[in-house]
Design an enzyme around this catalytic site. Structure first.
Site, PDB file in Angstrom:
ATOM      1  CD  GLU A   1      -4.375  -2.040   3.770  1.00  0.00           C
ATOM      2  OE1 GLU A   1      -5.127  -1.761   2.804  1.00  0.00           O
ATOM      3  OE2 GLU A   1      -3.577  -1.221   4.263  1.00  0.00           O
TER       4      GLU A   1
ATOM      5  CE  LYS B   1     -11.529  10.704  16.327  1.00  0.00           C
ATOM      6  NZ  LYS B   1     -10.441   9.720  16.484  1.00  0.00           N
TER       7      LYS B   1
ATOM      8  CD1 TRP C   1     -16.024  11.232  17.219  1.00  0.00           C
ATOM      9  CD2 TRP C   1     -15.917   9.682  15.605  1.00  0.00           C
ATOM     10  NE1 TRP C   1     -15.207  10.233  17.671  1.00  0.00           N
ATOM     11  CE2 TRP C   1     -15.112   9.268  16.705  1.00  0.00           C
ATOM     12  CE3 TRP C   1     -15.989   8.866  14.473  1.00  0.00           C
ATOM     13  CZ2 TRP C   1     -14.408   8.067  16.694  1.00  0.00           C
ATOM     14  CZ3 TRP C   1     -15.292   7.668  14.461  1.00  0.00           C
ATOM     15  CH2 TRP C   1     -14.496   7.278  15.569  1.00  0.00           C
TER      16      TRP C   1
ATOM     17  CB  THR D   1      -0.878   0.056   1.262  1.00  0.00           C
ATOM     18  OG1 THR D   1      -0.031   0.195   2.396  1.00  0.00           O
ATOM     19  CG2 THR D   1      -1.702  -1.199   1.390  1.00  0.00           C
TER      20      THR D   1
END
Lengths: 542, 542
Positions: free
Chosen positions: A331, A436, A441, A186
């Site tokens: 992944e 945050k 959030w 990646t």
């Protein structure tokens, strides 16, 4: 009590035998060469794979040694996809778009023994090869091998010469299904690239999923156009799945510009295709300029980043092509979720499903986790970081501890969003970009979209900045359209119609240009740096 | 080099979670009760499965103990399919149609600890229970449990009472994917039934195949009608696959006669259905008598025995329903092959593929073997016994060595035929019925079909009889149509137009009735016995 079922391994050799045997005379790989195609039936690809395996053995490839590819999407790359894992070695698809120092890093980290390189990529590769410490053989595919100068300790071969006269059959070994088959790094923006090592088992199961009705539903007779590079997450699973069920593959090689892509589509009649939104944007613009017949396409799978809903509608309404929005990562092999609306849903209701990231199949377990590690409900509201787990999801990086990314078999995706009771995933932000504020959030992406809806705003970036009381609050960086004016108070007033009161930003700044990454995304890291170094003029509304 | 992929098990619990979670509010199981249906959403089936698991734990079911089912296709049987393997126990689906002594044998051989029994089957079950030596608990589903008398050492429970008040969640354990999940005995005609033990892995992979485009392509929103009993080879994979992708299940319970089946189809609108040819024959006859709307059906999967081509054409031409001819066995889970013609093939060419047994998917390896153990070519001509191998194919029977049936992981199917270069399987005979004449194989089934094509012949059976020169030669046993006459010489002359000269039979006999098995197939064992005991009057043409 023991099961009485056969315990034979799931393997890429099995996939290859199905493609080259029953489908060997009908399915084909088509490689674009600019104006016309090269064609090989899968039976011939199988014979070529045997020749390549013999050639690689001849270069001393044994055990699980790594064979790198530095190649476009073409028939020879497909041959390597089959031969290298099936002979027991490990295919390492080098991402030609990494920075040179990253490419050198990954080749050394994976300890590539041989690299196959397209002759059209030699100018780039020649600069890297002297730094690749474990590479002993470079095999030049197409063109003139002598164009590549061999550094000390490295032999250079021509692909065609190397394979000439080799046997057309190879005694493919029986392998443990959990053994390594292929690897892909990646491209991290901050640290070194991280290697994901796929197993024969993970690739086999993922290939089945690609051919399932809740996957890409790839089928015999399909003509799959892989615009997504074969060095990106195994080309979203298309090549192996195509061999598993007998679909043909259409490969653009290096002709990834809109004009040749459209010409190839018109000539080669793909029935499905997979690419990132940017590619499709170019294709649609090209078609608008010069209409061509792409009606052979049944579906296009769009992933890699969120697809603008307007683009999906253009495909559907102007071309009769269904867009399947998908989410995944290197992944996750990469198939994580696909947006296929529930049966019977139509009209605007259907669109609400189509623009989501879609459903996760049975094999990809998911959960949403908040800052305190609590598991959240799938209620269509609770926002948390997505974690996934399953037989084609990584649970570690190769030779690189990263406990921040993995725990108890779960992969922290770094994506933030919510799940509906029906299992549809809606991603709203990246975990590192979410703000945050007082335990809640705030999605930076949603705030950006709301600010950009103002007619005077060209671009808006939102990052979290430290705040004594709330721990973090949003800062909006605004680029105004040329000739337009708007002040912070006016923009905040504009937001109050669509954004919850407690989310309304009090920190604003006006900039002349939004910092962007090499692939054109907002570079929030750079904006954060500018902020922390005091380079931004902050307006604080109270 | 180690793979970095997650190694978590493939499990039925995963399938259950997908069905009861994302699809829990939309997919449903419908159980026919004669005139109307009972319905449960999959979310409710999941809660019921948890209650059942708690109840079974309460009856002392631990580890891999066997829980038998003596049930029709209904919601409670589906609940047991989910709960029993997911709690770590082994589901043993008892085939209610076996002879009583076989049923007692298999329950004792499997050591069933608990048996769930439909109240409508109590008259049959009550006679068997006292002989089932390991059964400690009988759980009566529906009706009045007190109707079943408990033999010494056995407790009888009512299903509803037993589950009442149990928790709606169960802490499903993590299991080794190779551990036993379910078992099913094949009904041998000669020896005792043989047990096949499916694993979580084999069932999971098979379920994926059912949802693949080269499988049954079962999808979300489908309404699958399982006429094939749940005690036959896991109901051809439909129940688990339906939970995996969110298809609904329509269950006929005991109403398997043509009239209620058709009524249920008209009311419940299945989109696909699976059954043996005999059932479909009855359905078509019923529809001819009283037309009903079954246009909801997209495809019907027909297997279990060869489907008459005429029946396939009737479905296609009169009802617009595609028949997918399939081949499999209890030992193959059962999905072995499915006849989906290559893309683009139409008309009579398409029919040539549709009437074959179809292609084997990548996961089912196949080979043809002759009498001397030589592997034959896939040339569309060479006839041999089919052997298969793969992750959902048995390689042994439970507690029963049968080296004649298995070797080196391969299953000897007992079916004889050929494979085309494209991988299409054409079965021509059973291995035990094929006539081995001078090193060549003559298909008894093909000779029978040719003789039966004569207008005077009602039925014809062909067996091999000993011959000094050729080792074996065909004997034809003919049942003439009432009022018709034909002699052996005339029939042989008739065959000479369609049968190779060396295959023309010289041994003939005329009988008044063809011996048949309980399910209506030719009983060649009985005919062979009549021949060896000199009960047949043989005409020898020279």
């Amino acid at each position: 009590m023991l099961s009485t079922m056969n315990d034979g391994p799931l393997s890429i050799a099995r996939i290859m035998r199905q493609g080259t045997g029953p489908h060997g005379a009908t399915a084909e790989v088509v490689t674009w060469t600019g104006a016309e195609p090269r064609r090989s039936r899968y039976a011939e690809v199988g014979r070529e794979a045997a020749r390549l395996a013999h050639a690689l053995r001849g270069l001393g490839v044994t055990g699980d040694q790594r064979v790198g590819t530095f190649m476009w999407n073409n028939a020879e790359h497909l041959t390597a996809y089959l031969a290298v894992p099936s002979m027991g070695a490990v295919l390492h698809t080098l991402n030609i778009r990494l920075f040179p120092e990253q490419l050198v890093y990954v080749a050394n980290h994976a300890e590539d023994h041989v690299v196959l390189v397209d002759h059209t990529l030699l100018p780039l590769f020649a600069k890297l090869l002297p730094e690749m410490k474990t590479v002993r053989h470079a095999v030049v595919v197409g063109g003139d091998a002598s164009a590549l100068e061999a550094p000390p300790g490295v032999e250079v071969h021509g692909y065609a010469d190397l394979l000439a006269g080799r046997p057309e059959e190879f005694d493919w070994p029986e392998l443990d299904e959990r053994s390594a088959a292929a690897m892909c790094y990646t491209s991290g923006t901050t640290a070194n690239p991280k290697g994901v090592v796929y197993s024969h088992r993970s690739i086999y199961l993922h290939s089945m999923q690609v051919c399932m009705t809740d996957g890409m539903a790839l089928e015999q007779g399909d003509r799959g156009l892989a615009v997504v590079p074969m060095f990106h997450a195994m080309s979203w699973g298309l090549p192996y799945a195509a061999f598993m069920v007998g679909a043909s593959m259409i490969m653009p090689d290096r002709f990834l510009q809109p004009e040749p892509l459209v010409a190839m589509m018109a000539a080669e009649r793909p029935t499905m295709a997979a690419a990132v939104p940017t590619i499709w944007q170019g294709v649609l613009a090209e078609l608008e300029e010069e209409p061509r017949d792409i009606s052979s396409l049944r579906e296009v799978v769009i992933g890699g980043s969120a697809c603008p809903p307007a683009m999906m509608r253009t495909f559907q309404e102007d071309y009769g092509i269904t867009v399947v929005h998908a989410w995944g990562m290197t992944e996750t092999s990469p198939l994580g979720s696909l947006a296929r609306p529930p049966a019977g849903v139509t009209g605007e209701d259907e669109w609400a499903y189509r623009v989501s990231q879609g459903r996760l199949p049975a094999s990809v377990e998911a959960r949403l986790v908040d800052d305190d590690g609590r598991i959240l409900q799938w209620d269509g509201q609770s926002v948390g970081e997505l974690e996934v787990r399953g037989p084609w999801v990584a649970e570690a990086y190769y030779g690189d501890d990263d406990p921040e990314k993995f725990h108890d078999g779960w992969l922290r995706t770094g994506d933030v969003g919510y799940l509906t009771p029906e299992g549809f995933l809606h991603l709203t932000d990246r975990a590192k970009d979410v703000i945050k504020s007082g335990g809640e959030w705030i999605s930076s992406v949603e705030l950006e979209n709301q600010v950009m809806a103002h007619p005077a705003v060209a671009e808006a970036m939102v990052i979290g900045v430290p705040d004594e009381k709330w721990s973090e609050r949003p800062l909006v960086a605004v680029v105004l359209r040329e000739g337009e004016t708007a002040d912070a108070a006016e923009l905040r007033e504009f937001l109050s119609g669509s954004v919850a009161r407690w989310q309304l930003p009090e920190y604003w700044t006006f900039i002349t240009e939004a910092p962007k990454t090499s692939v054109g995304k907002f570079d929030k890291k750079r904006l954060r740096k500018q902020h922390s170094e005091g380079d931004l003029e902050i307006i604080h509304l109270t």
